[in-house]
Design a protein around this motif. Structure first.
Motif, mmCIF file in Angstrom:
data_model
loop_
_atom_site.group_PDB
_atom_site.id
_atom_site.type_symbol
_atom_site.label_atom_id
_atom_site.label_comp_id
_atom_site.label_asym_id
_atom_site.label_seq_id
_atom_site.Cartn_x
_atom_site.Cartn_y
_atom_site.Cartn_z
ATOM 1 N N TYR A 146 0.597 15.781 40.892
ATOM 2 C CA TYR A 146 -0.481 15.924 41.887
ATOM 3 C C TYR A 146 -0.978 17.370 41.933
ATOM 4 C CZ TYR A 146 0.197 11.125 43.200
ATOM 5 O OH TYR A 146 0.254 9.765 43.145
ATOM 6 N N ARG A 193 1.524 18.449 49.743
ATOM 7 C CA ARG A 193 0.958 17.281 50.415
ATOM 8 C C ARG A 193 1.502 16.002 49.777
ATOM 9 N NH1 ARG A 193 -3.863 19.336 50.498
ATOM 10 N NH2 ARG A 193 -4.594 18.292 48.616
ATOM 11 N N ALA A 194 1.549 15.982 48.456
ATOM 12 C CA ALA A 194 2.042 14.794 47.745
ATOM 13 C C ALA A 194 3.475 14.481 48.173
ATOM 14 C CB ALA A 194 1.971 15.030 46.241
ATOM 15 N N ARG A 214 4.955 15.334 51.030
ATOM 16 C CA ARG A 214 4.965 14.846 52.423
ATOM 17 C C ARG A 214 4.469 13.410 52.534
ATOM 18 N NH1 ARG A 214 6.326 19.247 55.087
ATOM 19 N NH2 ARG A 214 5.416 21.212 54.411
ATOM 20 N N GLU A 215 3.552 13.042 51.632
ATOM 21 C CA GLU A 215 3.006 11.683 51.678
ATOM 22 C C GLU A 215 3.897 10.684 50.948
ATOM 23 O OE1 GLU A 215 -0.945 12.192 50.134
ATOM 24 O OE2 GLU A 215 -1.695 13.082 52.015
ATOM 25 N N GLY A 216 5.050 11.155 50.520
ATOM 26 C CA GLY A 216 6.020 10.233 49.920
ATOM 27 C C GLY A 216 5.825 9.985 48.434
ATOM 28 N N ARG A 217 5.038 10.860 47.794
ATOM 29 C CA ARG A 217 4.849 10.658 46.346
ATOM 30 C C ARG A 217 5.991 11.342 45.593
ATOM 31 N NH1 ARG A 217 -0.196 8.410 46.572
ATOM 32 N NH2 ARG A 217 -1.493 9.211 48.235
ATOM 33 N N THR A 218 7.152 10.864 45.901
ATOM 34 C CA THR A 218 8.369 11.482 45.362
ATOM 35 C C THR A 218 9.182 10.467 44.559
ATOM 36 O OG1 THR A 218 9.394 10.965 47.475
ATOM 37 C CG2 THR A 218 8.580 13.212 47.203
#
Ligand code: PMP
Ligand code: GLU
Length: 392
Positions: A276, A54-55, A57-61
């Motif tokens: 995350y 999820r992290a 996909r939500e752009g927490r990259t």
């Protein structure tokens, strides 16, 4: 190529080397029973994987704060309060790329050339090497088998010199699985405080404790003990997250800040989405951990039983972690071996069982078996050890 002295003195990690070798043999199609690796054989629990997914996909990259994301630092702080009764502000905590990285940064931040670090034998393979890389000097004291491989406060006292900076405590222990009692730790803490020695408390196996034994952190004994302790912990063992590379340290704020500064010039932040996942591990259900523990107890009991039935091998029953550390000296003698490395090497070649020789942990008479493998593999592996010893 001329290498720096600090790396030319290094020997590769024997735990990782034996695991790599047995995996390579498996890839060649050989039927190897790998009991070397110190990692749970269970998958990372699904809710942790989903949180990391999820992290992403939500752009927490992207890069995060070097010390870790605030939510995870907060969750670790709450874990200390809940599980250990210890109060650490988020500024006293660093998230690292595994517990190994936390230890590495710690010694690099703490030691000047010639500073001594007391290390009880048997030790986890990387402690002496890390101290040496940081130009410190390991000073060994022997945890005798008759005392469940634990050292006493008196032994610690005798090893102290004006150059002693720290001691490493690891309870439950890798490779022995032994746990120090409250009383034993109290006595050691007293000696350390009297001599102003920092206690490096590696509590990575804290959650893997059986038969109702308790985990006691040395930091809990007094305000002085708290101030003179750095706790090392991580996600690898309790949450089956070895490949995620997530660990943490907590202690004196100035020391932790130095470790953060070191990370800022080397690794930067630990992997964003793995943080995350770790947040979900600490705040989510602990049922997968409980399931894993129930399984480990069964395996430990069976493994200890089977090993003690082999002539020339004797094995204590440990209270924690997922290792047993049988004494194989009689079997070796009977078979004409004078070095445990060669004994383990021949066991691997002849019977295709991978163990880690005790020499890597400072002990010439033992071998380490990880029971973080399926019951079927464990039974098969120990039967092969029996065959190997029988050949005389
Ligand atoms: N301390 C001990 C005693 C260990 O056995 C390990 C095993 N890898 C570590 C620290 C570090 O683990 P990791 O880097 O996977 O967190
Ligand atoms: N700590 C585990 C072991 O002792 C994993 C390997 C390593 O990091 O050394 O086997």
């Amino acid at each position: 190529m001329k290498l720096a002295k600090r790396v030319s003195l290094l020997s590769p990690s024997p735990t990782l080397a034996i695991t790599a070798k047995s995996n390579e043999m498996k890839r060649q199609g050989l039927d190897v029973v790998g009991l070397g690796a110190g990692e749970p054989d269970f998958n990372t629990p699904t809710h942790i994987i989903e949180a990391a997914e999820r992290a992403m996909r939500e752009g927490r990259t992207k890069y995060t704060a070097t010390a870790g994301i605030p939510e995870l630092l907060q969750a670790i702080s709450e874990k200390f309060e809940r599980d250990n009764g210890l109060t650490y502000s988020t500024k006293q905590i660093i998230v690292t790329n595994g517990g190994k990285h936390a230890l590495y940064n710690l010694f690099m931040s703490l030691l000047d050339p010639g500073d001594e670090v007391i290390i009880p034998i048997p030790y986890w393979v990387s402690y002496p090497e890390m101290v040496k890389v940081a130009e410190g000097v390991p000073v060994f004291i022997e945890g005798y088998e008759a005392n469940a491989f634990k050292v006493t406060a008196q032994q610690v006292k005798t090893a102290i010199t004006p150059r002693t900076r720290a001691i490493i405590l690891n309870s439950p222990s890798n490779p022995t699985g032994s746990i120090y009692t409250r009383q034993e730790l109290e006595e050691i803490v007293e000696v350390c405080l009297a001599h102003n020695i920092l206690m490096v408390s590696d509590e990575i196996y804290e959650k893997l404790i059986y038969d109702g034994h308790e985990h006691v952190s040395v930091a809990t004994f007094s305000k002085e003990a708290y101030e003179n302790t750095v706790i090392i912990n991580g996600m690898s063992k309790p949450y089956s997250m070895t490949g995620w590379r997530m660990g943490y340290a907590a202690g004196n704020q100035t020391l932790i800040q130095a470790m953060v500064d070191l990370s800022s010039h080397s690794t930067s932040n630990p992997t964003s989405f793995a943080q995350y996942g770790s947040l979900a591990a600490l705040t989510g259900t602990q049922e997968p951990l409980e399931m894993m523990k129930r399984e480990f107890v069964k395996r430990r009991d069976r493994v200890v039983d089977l090993l003690n039935q082999i002539e020339g091998i004797s094995c204590l029953k440990p209270e924690g972690a997922f290792y047993v550390f049988p004494n194989v000296s009689e079997a070796m003698k009977k078979m004409g071996y004078d070095h445990v490395d060669k004994w383990c090497e021949d066991l691997l070649v002849e019977q295709k069982v991978a163990l880690v020789p005790g020499s890597g942990f400072g002990s010439a008479n033992h071998a380490r078996i990880s029971y973080a493998a399926s019951m079927e593999q464990l039974e098969k592996g120990i039967e092969r050890i029996r065959q190997f010893v029988r050949r005389g």
